[in-house]
Design an enzyme around this catalytic site. Structure first.
Site, PDB file in Angstrom:
ATOM      1  CB  SER A 168      48.228  40.031  40.234  1.00  0.00           C
ATOM      2  OG  SER A 168      47.630  38.776  40.495  1.00  0.00           O
ATOM      3  CG  HIS A 217      43.921  33.585  50.909  1.00  0.00           C
ATOM      4  ND1 HIS A 217      43.137  32.650  50.253  1.00  0.00           N
ATOM      5  CD2 HIS A 217      45.055  33.708  50.176  1.00  0.00           C
ATOM      6  CE1 HIS A 217      43.779  32.221  49.180  1.00  0.00           C
ATOM      7  NE2 HIS A 217      44.936  32.853  49.097  1.00  0.00           N
ATOM      8  CG  HIS A 248      42.377  36.330  41.310  1.00  0.00           C
ATOM      9  ND1 HIS A 248      41.857  36.231  40.027  1.00  0.00           N
ATOM     10  CD2 HIS A 248      43.689  36.631  41.165  1.00  0.00           C
ATOM     11  CE1 HIS A 248      42.827  36.451  39.153  1.00  0.00           C
ATOM     12  NE2 HIS A 248      43.940  36.697  39.808  1.00  0.00           N
ATOM     13  CB  VAL A 297      43.741  45.136  35.559  1.00  0.00           C
ATOM     14  CG1 VAL A 297      42.232  44.944  35.695  1.00  0.00           C
ATOM     15  CG2 VAL A 297      44.290  45.883  36.772  1.00  0.00           C
ATOM     16  NE  ARG A 298      46.666  39.043  31.917  1.00  0.00           N
ATOM     17  CZ  ARG A 298      45.524  38.570  32.393  1.00  0.00           C
ATOM     18  NH1 ARG A 298      45.094  38.958  33.576  1.00  0.00           N
ATOM     19  NH2 ARG A 298      44.808  37.707  31.687  1.00  0.00           N
ATOM     20  CG  HIS A 332      42.972  17.962  38.977  1.00  0.00           C
ATOM     21  ND1 HIS A 332      43.156  19.270  38.585  1.00  0.00           N
ATOM     22  CD2 HIS A 332      43.205  17.940  40.317  1.00  0.00           C
ATOM     23  CE1 HIS A 332      43.495  19.997  39.643  1.00  0.00           C
ATOM     24  NE2 HIS A 332      43.525  19.220  40.701  1.00  0.00           N
ATOM     25  N   GLY A 353      61.265  34.789  34.958  1.00  0.00           N
ATOM     26  CA  GLY A 353      62.264  35.152  35.956  1.00  0.00           C
ATOM     27  C   GLY A 353      61.779  36.181  36.941  1.00  0.00           C
ATOM     28  N   GLY A 354      60.478  36.222  37.167  1.00  0.00           N
ATOM     29  CA  GLY A 354      59.936  37.154  38.140  1.00  0.00           C
ATOM     30  C   GLY A 354      60.311  36.770  39.561  1.00  0.00           C
TER      31      GLY A 354
END
Length: 301
Positions: free
Chosen positions: A93, A97, A107, A110-111, A176, A259-260
């Protein structure tokens, strides 16, 4: 199955290397710093961050491979039958910026997810995509970005680009604010089509097309002059990026719930952002054009 998982992991590690090398070419004196980490519940990763460069104010490219005895709520919200499964999740990931407001933020991700229960066949799926967030819009940049996205899809299925572009437009939407995060690209999840090799190859195509989509835009806008008002607008628009990542992004939620490593998960946030009360751009300005022409779904090709 483990051999296939190992092949995916090796690809992801190589992809991280390639992307970092591609971006470092723009920074003669800066390099990615690598931070290896271990997750107590199982797994770990390597985070690479480059900050305060001439071109990139902050660039993060993260690899992670985590596993455990129980999938977090964000992973089972749409698939309750997976509750209680052991799991493996791995991916690359990244968020870039740039300093120059005329170079868009980008951005990509891939996973692979694998969920297992004793005595049952493993359940696996791929996900990912890439999207572009300009501060000042240029049609030719958007067209190039989407042409490259379509090229990544077309050799697999001519319907994929339109399908995953629409999904991207709908996913990267700030409800929003009633505006898209940027000009989109591709987004896919729960991808389990034909067989593992086909699905893996498609995921690789998305990962491999990120640099060809982004680097020409950097090169084209690199020398565009800017002043403090453009930087101020960039900081204001970066606030929207923060809002999306902290309120809506499923990857952020998964990382925190599983919990990363917090520093690695939140590397996507910009180094500086700004919020102003009820600010509106002046009509007829380039800033106003971003809202009217770019922060809405469009057919770019």
């Amino acid at each position: 199955m483990q051999k296939r998982i190992d092949d995916v992991k090796q690809y992801l590690l190589t992809l991280q290397d390639q992307i970092c090398m591609g971006l470092e070419k723009f920074e003669p004196t800066k390099h990615f710093l690598q931070d290896d980490w271990v997750r107590a519940e199982g797994g770990g990763g390597r985070t690479r961050v480059m900050e305060n460069g001439d071109v990139f104010e902050k660039a993060g490219v993260n690899f992670s491979h985590v596993y455990g005895d129980k999938l977090p709520p964000s992973a089972t919200a749409s698939r309750p039958e997976l509750a209680g499964c052991t799991f493996q999740a791995m991916g690359v990931s990244l968020v870039i910026h740039p300093r120059n407001p005329y170079i868009p933020t980008s951005h990509a991700n891939v996973r692979l997810f694998v969920a297992e229960k004793p005595g049952q066949e493993p359940i696996w799926w791929f996900g990912g995509g890439f999207d572009l967030t300009p501060y000042y819009g240029f049609d030719e940049d958007c067209i190039h970005w989407h042409q490259t996205a379509k090229k990544a899809c077309d050799t697999f299925d001519k319907t994929y680009y339109a399908r995953f572009k629409k999904w991207c437009d709908e996913y990267f939407y700030l409800k929003h604010r009633q505006e898209t995060r940027g000009i989109g690209g591709l987004f896919f999840d729960d991808f389990h089509e034909k067989d593992f090799d086909f699905s893996f190859a498609f995921m690789q195509s998305i990962g491999n097309h990120y640099l060809p989509a982004y680097l020409p835009i950097i090169e084209k806008r690199l020398a565009t002059p800017y002043s403090q008002p453009e930087r101020d607008f960039q900081a204001y628009r970066r606030g929207r990026y923060v809002e999306f990542n902290l309120v809506f992004d499923r990857g952020t939620l998964f990382g925190l719930q599983s919990g990363g490593r917090t520093e690695s998960i939140l590397m996507s946030l910009p180094p500086m952002a700004e919020w102003r009360y009820n600010w509106q751009p002046e009509p007829g300005t380039a800033e106003a054009k971003l809202y009217t022409d770019y922060l809405r779904p469009r057919e770019w090709i």
